[in-house]
Design an enzyme around this catalytic site. Structure first.
Site, PDB file in Angstrom:
ATOM      1  CG  HIS A  58      19.487  20.223  34.731  1.00  0.00           C
ATOM      2  ND1 HIS A  58      20.398  20.857  35.543  1.00  0.00           N
ATOM      3  CD2 HIS A  58      20.141  19.967  33.568  1.00  0.00           C
ATOM      4  CE1 HIS A  58      21.544  20.992  34.898  1.00  0.00           C
ATOM      5  NE2 HIS A  58      21.419  20.445  33.706  1.00  0.00           N
TER       6      HIS A  58
ATOM      7  N   GLY B 177      21.541  20.097  29.379  1.00  0.00           N
ATOM      8  CA  GLY B 177      21.797  18.695  29.667  1.00  0.00           C
ATOM      9  C   GLY B 177      20.529  17.874  29.724  1.00  0.00           C
TER      10      GLY B 177
ATOM     11  CG  ASP C  89      27.113  15.209  28.754  1.00  0.00           C
ATOM     12  OD1 ASP C  89      27.266  15.435  29.969  1.00  0.00           O
ATOM     13  OD2 ASP C  89      27.184  16.102  27.889  1.00  0.00           O
TER      14      ASP C  89
ATOM     15  CG  HIS D 230      30.510  12.772  30.097  1.00  0.00           C
ATOM     16  ND1 HIS D 230      30.729  13.380  28.892  1.00  0.00           N
ATOM     17  CD2 HIS D 230      30.343  13.773  30.978  1.00  0.00           C
ATOM     18  CE1 HIS D 230      30.701  14.693  29.042  1.00  0.00           C
ATOM     19  NE2 HIS D 230      30.461  14.953  30.296  1.00  0.00           N
TER      20      HIS D 230
ATOM     21  CG  HIS E 283      32.518  19.209  27.642  1.00  0.00           C
ATOM     22  ND1 HIS E 283      31.438  18.927  28.417  1.00  0.00           N
ATOM     23  CD2 HIS E 283      32.007  19.631  26.472  1.00  0.00           C
ATOM     24  CE1 HIS E 283      30.318  19.161  27.767  1.00  0.00           C
ATOM     25  NE2 HIS E 283      30.649  19.601  26.570  1.00  0.00           N
TER      26      HIS E 283
END
Lengths: 309, 459
Positions: free
Chosen positions: B310, B325, B306, B58, B180
């Site tokens: 950013h 995230g 996950d 992921h 998800h």
């Protein structure tokens, strides 16, 4: 006091001290010349990233009456509308050498973030659904003015608690000052969890109305209807508004409060808004000495005696 | 060219033993396993445990489109540093066309780990028109996911499940629908876990039930259709309980959890730091404990990163506007090793020591019954996810001659501090700033070639 971000940061002694300081500033406001030199040479920026008329005007006047220089900064006219980030905007303002930034923002927590990006004092003028500490102070001041103290007073906060920064700040301030708070709202307008809130809850205004010292009504936003939070304004008024009939059941010396702006005929019937027990304008008036006290506490280097009296 | 990992212990699905490993950079295979091996290059693995490389189920990569946040190359280097030899890249920037997979393959050609493309389930992840599942599967895709949105429509989910079951039968290999889970309507507007903390902070919440409603539906539809459903980054006690029951009933269900959901609670958000904003949100201690129970009893099959890069600009915004995230590939193993595996001194809490200088400290202490052995942790990071990703033929394999040489050497005692400015991802949005970790990957070998040597990424 470095910043004023939340009521949670203040002890009950801090609150009392601010209220007492506000008393002394209130006295200066009865003078012929209302301006005192306490913050001469200091610069206060009013950084309002969300529209506000009364809070901004109140801060503006409070700062000017302390002889501070005031700069108004509003989001619409600024580089924010050109896509500048909040951090860049705050760092730009700070670089100009300002002493305090008064922040109003639509997002909960923004003033906390701002405080990390500037050396200036940060005063929260309302953030999202989170806090509006000067409102809670002026509300406490108004109640104290009428009753001498909040100790043992029973206060109902009625309406849209979940989306209200006023409610979150008032609950903290009122209970720290010894009042008992009951929240009155349908479950859809209450926060999902009240764990840790020192309050009781009622879904029925009629059950509590005759037995409270302060009936505090929060502004209802009509767009909440489209979120299926209540069926109609008519039903809201019938269940949670202070109608003329309900006002008759309030104690004769109870206070009727509202943070404004009011929806007349929804939260309060028009006749009730003009009831002599309604202290809405006293709340507005209390805003000036309260905000003077807050600005003085965060910025004033000295003692009240040497700076003001 | 041959490379020897020398002086370590070997750990794979068959158990633990000592020995050197000699890998061949030309064939990409393990050439020899045994004592006192020699080769062209010798990597010192003394004090290390050599395991199959990790497989991430992921990963989000910002490229193409948001290269300022991260590139495939930088992500793969972060992965190699974290012990990964393969990452499944979520189809966030496409993935409904063969051309997207070709683009990803091109971007990943010099990557430091294998880049495994996932497909979408619907065109443009709109939940309305099926993506070319058969064409994608023919191209090698094993995992399909409408990343970020989840499949909201019940009937569309049923059709996708049915169609994948048919493809599976014709191709003769497992195909997985990874979901998800979040009911968009119930979660609408939520930026953190709905509960006492969100209520106090005045932030709109995302209730646990938004996840659980979709988990419940997908279990029901897996039962109806026989489709393999993989639950991505589950975060609630209710999800764990339903998945446990579904597995006991024999359904082809698998589940993953992230390192951050196993550690942090929603109190982390109390300072309004958008670094703590993840999706699904950090939840309460009760949920964290249920996830740990799920690891302990095998309900949860894999730990997935996950990983979501950013830029600072996307994170340094008001909490509700900031992107969701966290980056995780470089810190995931170390954090879990520190919290769940490391032996504490008498009476000491290993997490307590690790977070002394940390920025985010709302972490649930690890109880004795939740402690894991290194073998259990590596199973969750390597061969179990390799199975789900459909790459078990080349990752997570036994360490024996003739097998693909995808390995990592773990130094279990090395202490290091997480400093966001040292991260290899271009993005810096870590939840582990200031942690003192115990354990780190010293070397990583992908297809017989060194991708990490003494903690340095090799290009």
């Amino acid at each position: 006091m470095r910043n004023l971000l939340t009521i949670a940061d203040l002890s009950s002694d801090d609150l009392q001290e601010l209220l007492q300081l506000a008393d002394r500033f209130a006295e200066t406001q009865t003078r012929d010349v209302k301006k005192v030199p306490a913050l001469r040479g200091k610069t206060v920026v009013l950084a309002f990233f969300e529209d506000s008329t009364r809070t901004r005007t109140s801060f503006d006047l409070a700062a000017r009456r302390l002889s501070a220089d005031v700069v108004n900064f509003s989001a619409g006219a600024s580089s924010l509308s050109k896509g500048e980030s909040l951090r860049d905007t705050i760092e730009t303002i700070s670089a100009m050498g300002v002493d305090a930034i008064v922040v109003r923002h639509r997002s909960s927590g923004a003033p906390q973030q701002v405080a990390q990006w500037t050396d200036a004092a940060v005063i929260n003028a309302g953030d999202g659904w989170h806090q509006h500490p000067t409102q809670a102070l002026l509300d406490s001041y108004t109640i104290r003015q009428r009753f001498g103290s909040l100790e043992g007073r029973r206060i109902a906060l009625c309406g849209d608690i979940n989306h209200s920064r006023v409610a979150r700040s008032d609950v903290d301030a009122f209970t720290k000052l010894g009042a008992e708070v009951v929240l009155v709202a349908p479950p859809t307008l209450l926060p999902p969890s009240l764990e840790g809130w020192p309050v009781s809850v009622s879904h029925d205004l009629d059950q509590v109305v005759s037995d409270i010292d302060v009936a505090y009504f929060l502004r209802i936003q009509q767009e909440r209807m489209t979120d299926a939070l209540f069926p109609s304004v008519r039903e809201y008024r019938a269940h949670f508004g202070l109608t003329v009939d309900r006002a008759k059941r309030l104690k004769p010396d109870a206070l009727i409060m509202h943070p404004g702006p009011m929806n007349r005929g929804v939260e309060l019937d028009p006749a009730v808004a003009d009831d002599e027990r309604a202290v809405v304008l006293d709340q507005v008036a209390a805003g000036i000495p309260i905000r003077m006290a807050v600005l003085f506490q965060t910025l004033g280097p000295g003692q009240f005696e040497s700076e003001v009296a | 060219m041959t490379v020897v990992l020398k002086g370590g212990r070997l750990l794979d699905a068959s158990g633990e033993r000592s020995g050197d490993v000699c890998v061949d950079g030309v064939t990409g295979q393990i050439q020899d396993v045994g004592p006192d091996l020699s080769g062209d290059v010798v990597l010192d693995a003394s004090g290390c445990v050599i395991t199959p490389g990790f497989v991430d189920l992921h990963t989000d990569v910002a490229e193409p489109g948001r290269e300022a946040a991260d590139t495939v190359q930088a992500t793969s280097e972060a992965a190699a540093a974290g012990g990964y030899t393969a990452i499944v890249v979520m189809p966030r920037n496409g993935g409904d066309r063969l051309a997207d997979l070709a683009d990803l393959e091109a971007l990943g050609r010099s990557a430091a780990c294998e880049i495994v493309g996932a497909g979408t389930v619907s065109i443009a992840r709109d939940g309305q028109v099926l993506a070319p599942l058969g064409e994608l599967a023919d191209h090698g895709v094993s995992l399909f996911c409408d990343v970020g949105v989840g499949i909201q429509d019940d009937l569309f989910m049923r059709r996708a499940c049915e169609y994948l079951v048919g493809l599976e039968a014709s191709l003769g290999r497992p195909l997985v629908l990874a979901q998800h889970c979040s009911s968009a309507a119930l979660a609408a507007g939520g930026v953190m876990h709905e509960g006492a903390v969100s209520s106090r902070l005045g932030l709109p919440g995302c209730p646990a039930e938004a996840e659980e409603l979709m988990v419940m539906r997908d279990i029901t539809l897996s039962r109806l259709t026989g489709a393999r459903v993989h639950f991505q980054s589950i975060s609630t006690a209710g999800s764990v309980a339903m998945i446990r029951a579904a597995k006991a009933g024999g359904l082809p269900i698998t589940a993953e959890v992230t390192p951050h959901h196993l550690l942090f609670t929603d109190e982390s958000c109390a300072g309004f730091d958008p670094a703590t904003k993840v999706q699904p949100p950090l939840r309460t201690a009760e949920n964290v404990l249920a996830l740990r129970d799920g690891l302990a009893d095998g309900t949860i099959d894999a730990i997935a990163s996950d990983h979501r890069p950013h830029t600072d600009d996307a994170k340094e915004r008001p909490f509700d506007e900031a992107s969701s995230g966290a980056v995780s590939l470089e810190t995931g193993f170390a954090a879990l090793h520190t919290a769940f595996v490391v032996d504490a001194d008498e009476g000491a809490d290993p997490i307590g020591t690790a977070i002394e200088g940390a920025q985010h400290r709302a972490v649930v202490p690890v109880a004795a019954e939740h402690r894991r052995s290194l073998a259990e942790l590596v199973a969750l990071l390597s061969w179990q996810p390799a199975e789900i990703a459909g790459v078990a033929d080349r990752h997570g394999c036994l360490i024996e001659p003739g097998r693909p040489a995808n390995l990592t050497a773990i130094d279990q005692t090395l202490q290091w501090s997480v400093d966001r400015s040292d991260l290899r991802s271009n993005a810096r949005n870590t939840l582990f700033q200031g942690w003192t970790m115990t354990g780190r990957n010293r070397h990583t070998v992908k297809n017989g070639k060194i991708t990490l040597e003494n903690g340095q990424v090799q290009r």
